[in-house]
Design an enzyme around this catalytic site. Structure first.
Site, PDB file in Angstrom:
ATOM      1  N   ARG A  97      55.104  89.899  29.687  1.00  0.00           N
ATOM      2  CA  ARG A  97      54.427  88.981  29.069  1.00  0.00           C
ATOM      3  C   ARG A  97      55.044  88.353  27.899  1.00  0.00           C
ATOM      4  NH1 ARG A  97      51.530  85.764  31.129  1.00  0.00           N
ATOM      5  NH2 ARG A  97      53.184  84.366  30.252  1.00  0.00           N
ATOM      6  N   LYS A 132      59.794  72.208  11.459  1.00  0.00           N
ATOM      7  CA  LYS A 132      58.665  72.502  11.692  1.00  0.00           C
ATOM      8  C   LYS A 132      58.612  73.159  13.151  1.00  0.00           C
ATOM      9  CE  LYS A 132      56.967  67.972   9.774  1.00  0.00           C
ATOM     10  NZ  LYS A 132      56.478  66.687  10.008  1.00  0.00           N
ATOM     11  N   LYS A 164      62.609  65.800  -1.140  1.00  0.00           N
ATOM     12  CA  LYS A 164      61.221  64.949  -0.890  1.00  0.00           C
ATOM     13  C   LYS A 164      60.644  64.183  -1.763  1.00  0.00           C
ATOM     14  CE  LYS A 164      59.587  66.687   2.899  1.00  0.00           C
ATOM     15  NZ  LYS A 164      60.347  65.853   4.085  1.00  0.00           N
ATOM     16  N   GLU A 194      65.239  61.710   0.451  1.00  0.00           N
ATOM     17  CA  GLU A 194      63.932  60.903   1.237  1.00  0.00           C
ATOM     18  C   GLU A 194      63.608  59.762   0.499  1.00  0.00           C
ATOM     19  OE1 GLU A 194      60.468  63.124   3.050  1.00  0.00           O
ATOM     20  OE2 GLU A 194      59.423  62.159   1.526  1.00  0.00           O
ATOM     21  N   ASP A 215      61.901  57.595   5.414  1.00  0.00           N
ATOM     22  CA  ASP A 215      60.706  58.253   5.966  1.00  0.00           C
ATOM     23  C   ASP A 215      59.471  57.395   6.140  1.00  0.00           C
ATOM     24  OD1 ASP A 215      59.097  60.676   5.907  1.00  0.00           O
ATOM     25  OD2 ASP A 215      58.215  60.092   4.248  1.00  0.00           O
TER      26      ASP A 215
END
Length: 286
Positions: A97, A132, A164, A194, A215
């Site tokens: 599994r 991510k 950012k 960004e 962005d």
């Protein structure tokens, strides 16, 4: 891939699943009973997971015999046998599994990445991933992206500076943020900024950014703004990019396109296992 790190990861995953023992396998089968698993694809795509199969089963039992019919990056069709593993039944069932879960995810990422790369074929743009990823699986997720034919963005907060909107707001602007960062890092560390507006773009250029990320800008906006960017500054598009508009972004002239969807929302690639008892010619779906 870092094999030492991989084996440590696999040990943790097995410990989570097996704990003090596999009650089902240990109560039904003796330690001496042997058999075989055949992993086979139930859909078409790109296979990824050879290191998982090789190191995973051998961690459980060094006597395992592993036959690989496909290598990472190979195209597979429904019904293709990917690998055959022979050894003690208890250990085969203990590892099945965890190993399936990992290679299903990695093959899904490799397949999605390959599809994205094919969509922009003929342009100068390149596909890359993002941060991510599933916590604990980043090394595997990013490996699968490379197998699919794309590139890795930064691996973590430690290997590049990305300023950012929140970094910029806290620092008091793009210029100040870049100046502070540039004064404290070595010459090998890139600084990416960004931007969302033309004014921010111009400020990032003047401040000396190494990479500018557009962005959530449309392909049309990027195409119109790109002539402002000097050739020495790399460009990246991110945010709001889907398989449907991917080609339009690639044709905008941007150099890099980062896709979080490659790792944060893939559906597991369908792989199953057939088992065979030693001396039994019939394969039974498990």
């Amino acid at each position: 891939m870092n094999i030492i790190k991989l084996e440590e990861m696999l040990k943790q995953f097995f410990n989570e699943d097996i704990g003090d023992g596999d009650l089902s396998s240990e109560f039904i089968f003796s330690a001496k009973q042997e058999g075989a698993f055949s992993f086979y694809a139930k859909e078409s795509g790109i296979f990824c997971g050879v290191p998982i199969i090789e190191h995973g089963f051998l961690l459980l039992d060094r006597s395992m015999e592993i036959q690989l019919n496909k290598q990472d990056g190979d195209a597979v069709a429904a019904g293709d046998v990917l690998a055959v593993i022979k050894g003690p039944l208890q250990k085969l069932l203990m590892g099945e599994r965890v190993i399936l879960n990992l290679i299903q995810r990695m093959s899904a990422i490799a397949t999605a990445t390959h599809q994205a790369v094919q969509k922009i074929k003929g342009t100068h743009a390149k596909i890359c991933d993002t941060r991510k990823t599933i916590p604990g699986l980043r090394m595997l997720d990013k490996y699968a992206v490379r197998i699919g034919g794309a590139y890795n963005h930064r691996h973590g907060l430690y290997d590049a500076i990305m300023l950012k909107d929140n970094h910029i707001a806290f620092a008091g602007g793009i210029t100040k943020a870049v100046q502070i960062a540039r004064a404290k890092v070595g010459h090998t560390v890139k600084i990416e900024v960004e931007i969302e507006t033309k004014a921010q773009l111009e400020e990032a250029i003047t401040a000396g950014a190494d990479i500018i990320m557009f962005d959530n800008r449309s392909p049309e906006e990027i195409r119109a703004w790109l002539p402002t960017v000097p050739p020495s500054i790399a460009t990246e598009a991110s945010g709001g990019i889907t398989f449907e508009n991917l080609q339009a972004y690639a044709q905008s002239g941007v150099q890099w396109i980062s896709l979080g969807s490659l790792t944060h929302s893939v559906t597991a690639f369908d792989i199953s296992a057939l088992v065979q008892m030693k001396g039994d010619r019939s394969l039974v779906h498990y």
